[in-house]
Design an enzyme around this catalytic site. Sequence first.
Site, PDB file in Angstrom:
ATOM      1  N   ASP A  10      -1.139   0.669  10.208  1.00  0.00           N
ATOM      2  CA  ASP A  10      -1.285   1.091   8.804  1.00  0.00           C
ATOM      3  C   ASP A  10      -2.578   0.509   8.232  1.00  0.00           C
ATOM      4  O   ASP A  10      -3.151  -0.431   8.783  1.00  0.00           O
ATOM      5  CB  ASP A  10      -0.091   0.600   7.970  1.00  0.00           C
ATOM      6  CG  ASP A  10      -0.195   1.066   6.519  1.00  0.00           C
ATOM      7  OD1 ASP A  10      -0.317   2.284   6.299  1.00  0.00           O
ATOM      8  OD2 ASP A  10      -0.191   0.221   5.611  1.00  0.00           O
ATOM      9  N   SER A  11      -2.998   1.076   7.089  1.00  0.00           N
ATOM     10  CA  SER A  11      -4.189   0.557   6.420  1.00  0.00           C
ATOM     11  C   SER A  11      -3.953  -0.848   5.869  1.00  0.00           C
ATOM     12  O   SER A  11      -4.918  -1.555   5.572  1.00  0.00           O
ATOM     13  CB  SER A  11      -4.580   1.497   5.278  1.00  0.00           C
ATOM     14  OG  SER A  11      -3.497   1.640   4.377  1.00  0.00           O
ATOM     15  N   CYS A  73       0.654   5.077   8.443  1.00  0.00           N
ATOM     16  CA  CYS A  73      -0.158   5.434   7.276  1.00  0.00           C
ATOM     17  C   CYS A  73      -0.226   6.957   7.133  1.00  0.00           C
ATOM     18  O   CYS A  73      -0.686   7.646   8.046  1.00  0.00           O
ATOM     19  CB  CYS A  73      -1.550   4.857   7.462  1.00  0.00           C
ATOM     20  SG  CYS A  73      -2.650   5.182   6.100  1.00  0.00           S
ATOM     21  N   ASN A  74       0.227   7.455   5.994  1.00  0.00           N
ATOM     22  CA  ASN A  74       0.199   8.910   5.763  1.00  0.00           C
ATOM     23  C   ASN A  74      -1.232   9.422   5.755  1.00  0.00           C
ATOM     24  O   ASN A  74      -1.521  10.493   6.293  1.00  0.00           O
ATOM     25  CB  ASN A  74       0.852   9.244   4.412  1.00  0.00           C
ATOM     26  CG  ASN A  74       2.351   9.091   4.458  1.00  0.00           C
ATOM     27  OD1 ASN A  74       3.082  10.051   4.543  1.00  0.00           O
ATOM     28  ND2 ASN A  74       2.827   7.853   4.420  1.00  0.00           N
ATOM     29  N   GLU A 150       1.339  -2.644  -5.365  1.00  0.00           N
ATOM     30  CA  GLU A 150       0.723  -3.877  -4.830  1.00  0.00           C
ATOM     31  C   GLU A 150       0.651  -4.968  -5.901  1.00  0.00           C
ATOM     32  O   GLU A 150       0.524  -6.152  -5.579  1.00  0.00           O
ATOM     33  CB  GLU A 150      -0.654  -3.561  -4.229  1.00  0.00           C
ATOM     34  CG  GLU A 150      -0.487  -2.669  -3.001  1.00  0.00           C
ATOM     35  CD  GLU A 150      -1.669  -2.618  -2.066  1.00  0.00           C
ATOM     36  OE1 GLU A 150      -2.693  -3.265  -2.333  1.00  0.00           O
ATOM     37  OE2 GLU A 150      -1.558  -1.902  -1.048  1.00  0.00           O
ATOM     38  N   CYS A 185       3.598   8.779   1.165  1.00  0.00           N
ATOM     39  CA  CYS A 185       2.748   7.582   1.122  1.00  0.00           C
ATOM     40  C   CYS A 185       3.628   6.380   1.427  1.00  0.00           C
ATOM     41  O   CYS A 185       4.778   6.317   0.972  1.00  0.00           O
ATOM     42  CB  CYS A 185       2.114   7.438  -0.260  1.00  0.00           C
ATOM     43  SG  CYS A 185       1.155   5.916  -0.448  1.00  0.00           S
ATOM     44  N   HIS A 187       3.763   3.457   0.324  1.00  0.00           N
ATOM     45  CA  HIS A 187       4.184   2.578  -0.772  1.00  0.00           C
ATOM     46  C   HIS A 187       5.365   3.125  -1.577  1.00  0.00           C
ATOM     47  O   HIS A 187       6.040   2.374  -2.267  1.00  0.00           O
ATOM     48  CB  HIS A 187       3.024   2.343  -1.728  1.00  0.00           C
ATOM     49  CG  HIS A 187       1.933   1.487  -1.170  1.00  0.00           C
ATOM     50  ND1 HIS A 187       1.327   1.765   0.023  1.00  0.00           N
ATOM     51  CD2 HIS A 187       1.358   0.357  -1.644  1.00  0.00           C
ATOM     52  CE1 HIS A 187       0.412   0.838   0.270  1.00  0.00           C
ATOM     53  NE2 HIS A 187       0.400  -0.025  -0.735  1.00  0.00           N
TER      54      HIS A 187
HETATM   55  N1  DGL Z   1      -1.011   3.650   3.673  1.00  0.00           N
HETATM   56  C1  DGL Z   1      -1.582   4.625   2.761  1.00  0.00           C
HETATM   57  C2  DGL Z   1      -0.797   5.942   2.898  1.00  0.00           C
HETATM   58  O1  DGL Z   1       0.344   5.979   3.321  1.00  0.00           O
HETATM   59  C3  DGL Z   1      -1.566   4.141   1.319  1.00  0.00           C
HETATM   60  C4  DGL Z   1      -2.523   2.985   1.057  1.00  0.00           C
HETATM   61  C5  DGL Z   1      -3.984   3.329   1.298  1.00  0.00           C
HETATM   62  O2  DGL Z   1      -4.531   4.175   0.575  1.00  0.00           O
HETATM   63  O3  DGL Z   1      -4.560   2.721   2.195  1.00  0.00           O
HETATM   64  O4  DGL Z   1      -1.338   6.982   2.588  1.00  0.00           O
END
Ligand code: DGL
Length: 268
Positions: A10-11, A73-74, A150, A185, A187
Site C-alpha cells: 500500500d501507499s 492500494c486502490n 489520518e 479507497c 481509508h
Molecule cells: N491507499 C490509497 C487508496 O486506496 C489512499 C491513500 C493515498 O492516496 O495514498 O487509494
Amino acid sequence: MGSPVIGVFDSGFGGLTVLKALLEVIPNAEYLYFGDTARLPYGSKSVETVARYACEATRYLEQQGAELLVIACNTATALAFDQIKNTASVAVVGVIEPGAERAAVSSRSGKVVVIGTEATTCSHAYRHALAAREVEAHEKACPLLVPLVEEGWVNHPVTEEIARIYLNEAFSDGFRSADVLLLGCTHYPLLKPVLQRAAPAGVTLVDSAESTAMAVRELLSSTLAMATRAKKDQVKFFVTDSTDKFRRLGRLFLGQEILDIAHVDLKE
Ligand code: DGL
C-alpha cells in the site's frame, strides 16, 4: 507444509484495513506488509509515478519472500495493475475486481456509486470493472476523506458534514436509485458508520478490503487446507518513512499494536 507468505502493498497506512481483513479470513498465513509512507499520498499522483513506485515496492516484497502479492492500494491497482503484474513473478491480486464483483452481486438496481481518490476515479477502473458486469457506476472523488481519517477524525462532526456533501452529490441525477456504495479507497472502512448515515436509506456498503480478503482465501484454498498454524511473529512491516509514526497511526487502522517494523530505503 508451512504457511503461505502473502505480501501486502500500500501507499502507506490505509492498506492495513486490507491486512486486517486478511488476518480475519486467513489467520494461518504469514504476511509482509509494505507501506510506502515516504511517498504517500498516491491518490493525487500520475500513472507513471504510481506505477514506478508500486513496481519498486512489489519487487522488494518478492525479494523478502512474498509468494503472492496483494495490492491493497486502490489507486495503485487502478493505475498500475498491469505493470505490477508484468513486473512480478508471483500471482498478484488487486482490490478493484473483488470489490466490483461484490458490488455487482449486491446491487438490484444495477446502479452503484463508487467513492475513491482523485486518481482512482479519473482512471475509471471501477467503472470498467462494473460495466463488464452490466452495472452502471457513478464515480465520485472524495479527496478530503483520506486526510480526515489520518487526523483520527473518524467520528467527528466535520467528517460527517463533508461525507454528507460528497454523498448528496454522488447519489443525484441518474443515480438517485443507486443501491450500493462501493468503498474504493483503503481509508474508507474506518468511516463505515459515518458513510452509512450519510448515504440514502437502504444503501448497502461494499468494502473492497473485505471482498479482496475473500478472493485471496479462495485463490489459496488448496494451499491453506494443508498449511500449518502461522508463527507468533506473523506480520513483518516495512515502511519508507518514520517507524514511530507508522506504529502510532497504524494502530488506528489495524486495531492492534504494530511491533515488527523495519525502515526501508528504496533506491530510485
Ligand atoms: N491507499 C490509497 C487508496 O486506496 C489512499 C491513500 C493515498 O492516496 O495514498 O487509494
